[in-house]
Design a protein around this motif. Structure first.
Motif, PDB file in Angstrom:
ATOM      1  N   GLY A   1     -55.887 -66.450  -4.659  1.00 20.63           N
ATOM      2  CA  GLY A   1     -57.155 -65.754  -4.830  1.00 20.63           C
ATOM      3  C   GLY A   1     -57.025 -64.305  -4.435  1.00 20.63           C
ATOM      4  N   ASP A   2     -58.079 -63.519  -4.666  1.00 21.40           N
ATOM      5  CA  ASP A   2     -58.091 -62.110  -4.303  1.00 21.40           C
ATOM      6  C   ASP A   2     -56.883 -61.372  -4.889  1.00 21.40           C
ATOM      7  N   GLY A   3     -56.721 -61.494  -6.208  1.00 19.84           N
ATOM      8  CA  GLY A   3     -55.646 -60.791  -6.897  1.00 19.84           C
ATOM      9  C   GLY A   3     -54.394 -61.595  -7.111  1.00 19.84           C
ATOM     10  N   LEU A   4     -54.340 -62.816  -6.591  1.00 14.35           N
ATOM     11  CA  LEU A   4     -53.150 -63.660  -6.736  1.00 14.35           C
ATOM     12  C   LEU A   4     -53.589 -64.994  -7.332  1.00 14.35           C
ATOM     13  N   VAL A   5     -53.139 -65.284  -8.558  1.00  9.00           N
ATOM     14  CA  VAL A   5     -53.594 -66.494  -9.251  1.00  9.00           C
ATOM     15  C   VAL A   5     -52.882 -67.713  -8.688  1.00  9.00           C
ATOM     16  N   VAL A   6     -53.521 -68.857  -8.829  1.00  7.18           N
ATOM     17  CA  VAL A   6     -52.903 -70.128  -8.441  1.00  7.18           C
ATOM     18  C   VAL A   6     -51.911 -70.526  -9.530  1.00  7.18           C
ATOM     19  N   PRO A   7     -50.622 -70.628  -9.241  1.00  4.81           N
ATOM     20  CA  PRO A   7     -49.650 -70.972 -10.285  1.00  4.81           C
ATOM     21  C   PRO A   7     -49.920 -72.356 -10.864  1.00  4.81           C
ATOM     22  N   GLN A   8     -49.515 -72.538 -12.092  1.00  4.99           N
ATOM     23  CA  GLN A   8     -49.665 -73.831 -12.740  1.00  4.99           C
ATOM     24  C   GLN A   8     -48.909 -74.903 -11.963  1.00  4.99           C
ATOM     25  N   GLY A   9     -49.582 -75.999 -11.677  1.00  3.73           N
ATOM     26  CA  GLY A   9     -48.940 -77.103 -10.977  1.00  3.73           C
ATOM     27  C   GLY A   9     -48.921 -76.977  -9.475  1.00  3.73           C
TER      28      GLY A   9
END
Length: 431
Positions: free
Chosen positions: A132-140
């Motif tokens: 969050g806050d500029g950092l996406v949750v990677p797939q998986g």
């Protein structure tokens, strides 16, 4: 960290063999991660990358090498790779390999299955607040909610809450390397391999990261802020400290000493007709005062009973030398220690441990040391007791509102200077 390879070709097979590691894409993702989490930049750029077709995605070893699958980089977006960078370096900053080794020793966990559980538990600790806050949750990405577990906990806690089973089978692909669970892999270059960081260099990186977090308060999640505080003030193993404090108290001059006539003093020869007693050691006696007020939780009372048993071991295993006084606003009966489980911890009201001290000092024979287990929300005696005193404090944080009592502005007095104070809590770990 991502599940892409779980359904695609395994490492070392298929088109992955023909791929070269796309360093431009990989390093662009690292720069993306450093911009999103500037306080982690020192750690991110301290990692040395090693192309490896043996790893499913990305993995780290305890010497700060990052092993990267070329195929994984090729099929993963820069944004997702940035999240994986942060995830992998978090394993190393939070010392998951060292903590996994300690947990394995303490709980008797052996085999690759248990190490997989440690890897999953470590991922839960990281992933619940790192994105969050500029950092996406990677797939998986593996999150605690996948197993119905609460967020905001440590790896050691998560390990107690789930076991290997059908729901874990779909996570069997997970492998963040020996830097996550402490188990060496076949692809590890080891302590003597190239580009590894020494222990001093690793500590320097952690210190720089902690400086970056504390220097910009509010810019990091609460888990990272707690980690930074512990990096500057490393917690000590409190159970060993408490045991050492008790042993020091009962072995101090005057503790467990008395004059006896069974063996006359050697100085009697200088006084014909006069028999002088000699000073002899006797087994030291300890009285444990346990705070049973309403502000002490059932879990903390259970911990207090465990400490009573540990205190008995500290005085040589003589349970007949240990008495226990439950106390809230008034002291209860002083119980001789037969079995820790049989001590009735009555109470639940307010707190005034002065009555507990009075009851402890009035027991016969008088104790050589008093050990108080409390949350600190009490008044303390005005005068120093005539014996050594050790205070075991259940941790409370004023800034988080854990001091409540009846007055919201209440702040308890600190234990007096004449007491040896040890903070009681879970085995400390850096988060």
């Amino acid at each position: 960290m991502t599940a892409d390879t779980a359904t695609g070709p395994g490492p070392g097979t298929g088109p992955d063999l023909a791929l070269a590691l796309d360093l431009d894409k990989l390093f662009a993702a690292r720069l993306y991660a450093a911009r999103a989490r500037p306080y982690l930049a020192t750690a991110l750029f301290a990692l040395h990358t090693v192309a490896s077709r043996h790893v499913p995605t990305m993995a780290v070893d305890r010497h700060w090498r990052c092993y990267v699958s070329p195929g994984f980089v090729d099929r993963t977006t820069v944004e997702d790779l940035a999240g994986v960078w942060v995830h992998e370096v978090s394993h190393l900053l939070r010392d998951h390999h060292g903590r996994s080794d300690r947990v394995a020793r303490e709980r008797g966990l052996t085999g690759p299955g248990e190490r997989l559980r440690m890897n999953i538990a470590a991922d839960f600790e990281i992933n619940d607040d790192v994105f969050g806050d500029g950092l996406v949750v990677p797939q998986g990405a593996v999150l605690p909610g996948a197993l119905g577990l609460p967020v905001g906990n440590l790896m050691e806690d998560y390990l107690r809450w789930f076991q290997l089973g059908p729901r874990i089978q779909e996570l069997a692909w997970l492998d963040c390397g020996s830097g996550a669970d402490g188990l060496d892999r076949e692809w590890d270059l080891g302590a003597d391999g190239a580009h590894g960081l020494s222990e001093q260099q690793r500590d320097a990186v952690r210190f720089r990261v902690a400086q970056g977090i504390t220097g910009r308060p509010g810019s990091a999640p609460s888990g990272w802020r707690r980690w930074a505080e512990e990096a500057f003030h490393p917690p000590q193993p409190w159970r060993q400290l408490l045991g050492a404090a008790v042993r020091s108290a009962v072995s101090a001059p005057g503790a467990g000493e008395d004059y006896v006539y069974g063996r006359p003093s050697r100085r009697s020869v200088s006084l014909p007709g006069v028999v002088l007693p000699s000073l002899r050691r006797r087994p030291p006696r300890v009285c444990v005062v346990i705070d049973t007020s309403g502000s002490v939780s059932d879990a903390e009372l259970g911990s207090a009973l465990l400490e009573v048993a540990a205190i008995a071991r500290a005085v040589g295993g003589r349970r007949d030398l240990v008495t226990v006084v439950p106390c809230d606003a008034a002291a209860q009966v002083a119980h001789p220690l037969c079995r820790a489980e049989g001590i009735p911890l009555l109470g639940g009201g307010g707190t005034d441990l002065r009555t507990g001290f009075a009851k402890a000092l009035s027991t016969q024979p008088r104790p050589d040391a008093v050990v108080v287990l409390t949350d600190g929300q009490t008044s303390w005696p005005d005068t120093r007791p005539p014996c050594r005193t050790v205070v075991g404090l259940f941790p409370r944080r004023y800034e988080t509102g854990e001091y409540a009592e009846d007055d919201p502005d209440y702040v308890p007095d600190t234990p007096p200077d004449w007491a040896r104070v040890v903070e009681i809590g879970s085995v400390p770990v850096a988060r």
